[in-house]
Write a protein that holds these residues in place. Structure first.
Motif, mmCIF file in Angstrom:
data_model
loop_
_atom_site.group_PDB
_atom_site.id
_atom_site.type_symbol
_atom_site.label_atom_id
_atom_site.label_comp_id
_atom_site.label_asym_id
_atom_site.label_seq_id
_atom_site.Cartn_x
_atom_site.Cartn_y
_atom_site.Cartn_z
ATOM 1 N N UNK A 78 9.800 -30.057 -2.962
ATOM 2 C CA UNK A 78 8.339 -29.853 -3.523
ATOM 3 C C UNK A 78 7.711 -29.111 -2.426
ATOM 4 N N UNK A 79 7.392 -27.809 -2.552
ATOM 5 C CA UNK A 79 6.654 -27.124 -1.643
ATOM 6 C C UNK A 79 4.959 -27.476 -1.898
ATOM 7 N N UNK A 128 11.287 -33.391 1.254
ATOM 8 C CA UNK A 128 12.695 -33.297 0.982
ATOM 9 C C UNK A 128 12.850 -34.715 0.653
ATOM 10 N N UNK A 129 13.345 -35.099 -0.530
ATOM 11 C CA UNK A 129 13.765 -36.530 -1.119
ATOM 12 C C UNK A 129 14.671 -36.244 -2.092
ATOM 13 N N UNK A 135 1.658 -27.486 -6.388
ATOM 14 C CA UNK A 135 2.960 -27.846 -5.676
ATOM 15 C C UNK A 135 3.799 -27.004 -6.591
ATOM 16 N N UNK A 136 4.690 -26.401 -5.793
ATOM 17 C CA UNK A 136 5.915 -25.313 -6.207
ATOM 18 C C UNK A 136 7.352 -26.540 -6.130
ATOM 19 N N UNK A 137 7.951 -26.627 -7.177
ATOM 20 C CA UNK A 137 9.102 -27.326 -7.207
ATOM 21 C C UNK A 137 10.268 -26.588 -6.959
ATOM 22 N N UNK A 138 11.375 -26.577 -6.038
ATOM 23 C CA UNK A 138 12.498 -25.827 -6.044
ATOM 24 C C UNK A 138 13.509 -26.887 -5.506
ATOM 25 N N UNK A 191 2.591 -35.714 0.278
ATOM 26 C CA UNK A 191 4.067 -35.590 0.422
ATOM 27 C C UNK A 191 4.495 -36.981 0.810
ATOM 28 N N UNK A 192 3.613 -37.767 1.306
ATOM 29 C CA UNK A 192 4.215 -39.250 1.692
ATOM 30 C C UNK A 192 4.157 -39.887 0.412
#
Length: 495
Positions: free
Chosen positions: A390-391, A351-352, A377-380, A409-410
């Motif tokens: 991003x998932x 979450x960014x 990575x799935x982006x929604x 993630x970082x």
């Protein structure tokens, strides 16, 4: 704060805390056996778990006051918890502390059609407010994906948003008043049901404070009229850069849609078999653009958005022709997270938030990271306000994959900061992003945050060691920087 970890001392501490709480609360409101406390060991970020020492379930405000005073007197840390749907580890228990769940504070106190407000207790579900206000032609606008389960108290703690936050705002824009209890057991009201409140705007400080400043016992929210009409455009693009540019172009054209969401090919292909929303599975990206208002307003705005989308290079455009079709289009976006389970054993939801003009750059950066970390990575995301979700897909049973997901993630969050964004939009910091706070904020800024914390909670008993990193933590993170490939949360318990 010194944490008690010795098993024998923990047992003695647990007995003392249980005895003190049961002296002031009914026995069924205090849980301490493992089979009763195990469901509270994590929130919606299950990668980090800690069995609570004690769970307290108050049934009214007086019991919340009693719990806080008792824990203050015993110097026991408290972790406030809503429905447990949070995704940043904000409700992760502390080994020698108490989890204070507001689940039983679940009454809708009143709904006022004239002032368009609802007064609710913190355990009331987000969607339940709209269900109750629906017969009056009103609803509560913020709609997180977890709205069928998440509670309004948790929404206040995290400043939650949702797919319609672009036009209607986040929780902070839709709450008028909060009644809360401090660590000293004082009941305080922040904000007002009037148009303004005297004094400092502490309501805005409190919303999004992640349970570190007080415990919510009542919330007054704004209600808005149901729109006469709402329709959704589903636009396909053969390139994510074109899709990202289309988002910026819509806003630049002076259009503020009710919702403006984007999904990439990976997310579309994982969602469509699950929901059958009619998504274009061959598209590199799809946009969902909603317009609401009067029939005439919607017709005009839909036409303007279609023109922008065509100019941006949309390969296909569909517009919902009924309420059922509108809801079907949204169902795919709303079910993106559970759909991830169809193609991956585990996922790590980031979450960014970034400036809209950099959407394409960040998406390309994430694609490069996929290759380097060897993970999909799935982006929604809420494209209209630049809030990315991003998932990162991984398999926790494969040694090292979760570690790589953390590093992935970082680095996404670092990229968000690099392009002028932030490390969170609506999920909060919790423990998940606490090290990334060292990248986002200077030591002076972090000390200012601690100053606010001390003003409300001198003893640092409310949700300690969350959200704001210490100077020591940031110094250590500098030595263990993500690009050096070291473990992000070496000090956290793992089960």
């Amino acid at each position: 704060m010194n944490t008690v970890t010795d098993p024998q001392l923990l047992i003695a501490r647990q007995r003392a805390v249980v005895a003190a709480l049961r002296a002031r609360l009914p026995a069924h409101c205090v849980l301490f056996n493992e089979e009763d406390t195990r469901p509270y060991e994590c929130d919606g970020l299950p990668a980090y778990r800690q069995l609570p020492m004690v769970v307290a379930l108050p049934e009214d405000e007086a019991q919340v006051v009693a719990i806080l005073k008792t824990c203050r007197d015993l110097q026991v840390p408290i972790v406030p918890r809503g429905a447990g749907t949070g995704l940043s580890g904000g409700a992760l228990p502390i080994v020698d502390g108490v989890v204070l769940s507001t689940a039983k504070l679940n009454k809708i106190v009143r709904i006022d059609a004239y002032s368009r407000t609802a007064v609710v207790q913190p355990g009331v579900r987000n969607l339940a407010i709209s269900d109750a206000a629906g017969p009056l032609g009103l609803y509560y606008a913020p709609d997180p994906s977890s709205q069928i389960a998440c509670s309004i108290g948790g929404n206040v703690a995290e400043n939650s948003g949702g797919v319609h936050c672009l036009k209607y705002g986040l929780t902070v824009h839709n709450v008028l008043r909060v009644r809360m209890v401090t660590i000293d057991g004082d009941v305080v009201e922040l904000g007002s049901e009037a148009l303004d409140a005297p004094g400092l705007d502490l309501l805005a400080v409190f919303i999004g404070s992640e349970g570190m400043l007080g415990v919510v016992t009542e919330v007054t929210v704004k209600l808005v009229p149901k729109p006469q009409c709402a329709r959704v455009i589903m636009a396909s693009f053969d390139d994510v850069v074109k899709g990202g540019n289309a988002v910026a172009n819509i806003i630049a054209a002076g259009i503020i849609p009710a919702g403006l969401e984007m999904m990439d090919k990976t997310s579309v292909r994982m969602v469509e078999p699950f929901v059958k929303a009619g998504y274009d599975i061959d598209a590199a990206a799809i946009l969902l653009c909603e317009s609401d208002g009067t029939t005439e307003e919607v017709e005009e705005e839909i036409g303007r958005m279609i023109a922008v989308l065509n100019h941006a290079g949309a390969t296909a455009i569909a517009v919902s022709q009924s309420e059922a079709e509108r809801l079907k289009f949204w169902s795919g976006r709303k079910n993106a997270f559970p759909a991830a389970g169809r193609i991956s054993p585990d996922y790590y939801c980031m979450d960014g938030t970034i400036p809209r003009k950099h959407l394409a750059k960040v998406l390309l950066g994430i694609a490069d990271m996929e290759t380097r970390y060897g993970l999909r990575c799935a982006n929604v995301f809420h494209a209209g306000d630049g809030n990315l979700h991003p998932l990162i897909l991984f398999d926790a049973n494969q040694e090292g994959e979760f570690h790589r997901a953390e590093l992935f993630g970082a680095e996404i969050l670092e990229l968000c900061v690099e392009v002028g964004g932030t490390i969170t939009g609506e999920h909060g910091v919790g423990i998940e992003k606490i090290n990334s706070m060292c990248i986002q904020f200077s030591p002076e800024e972090r000390e200012a945050f601690f100053g606010v914390k001390r003003a409300f909670d001198t003893a640092f008993l409310l949700n300690p060691d969350k959200a704001i990193p210490t100077l020591v933590r940031c110094a250590e993170y500098g030595k263990m920087h993500v690009k050096r490939g070291q473990l992000k949360f070496a000090d956290l318990p793992r089960f």
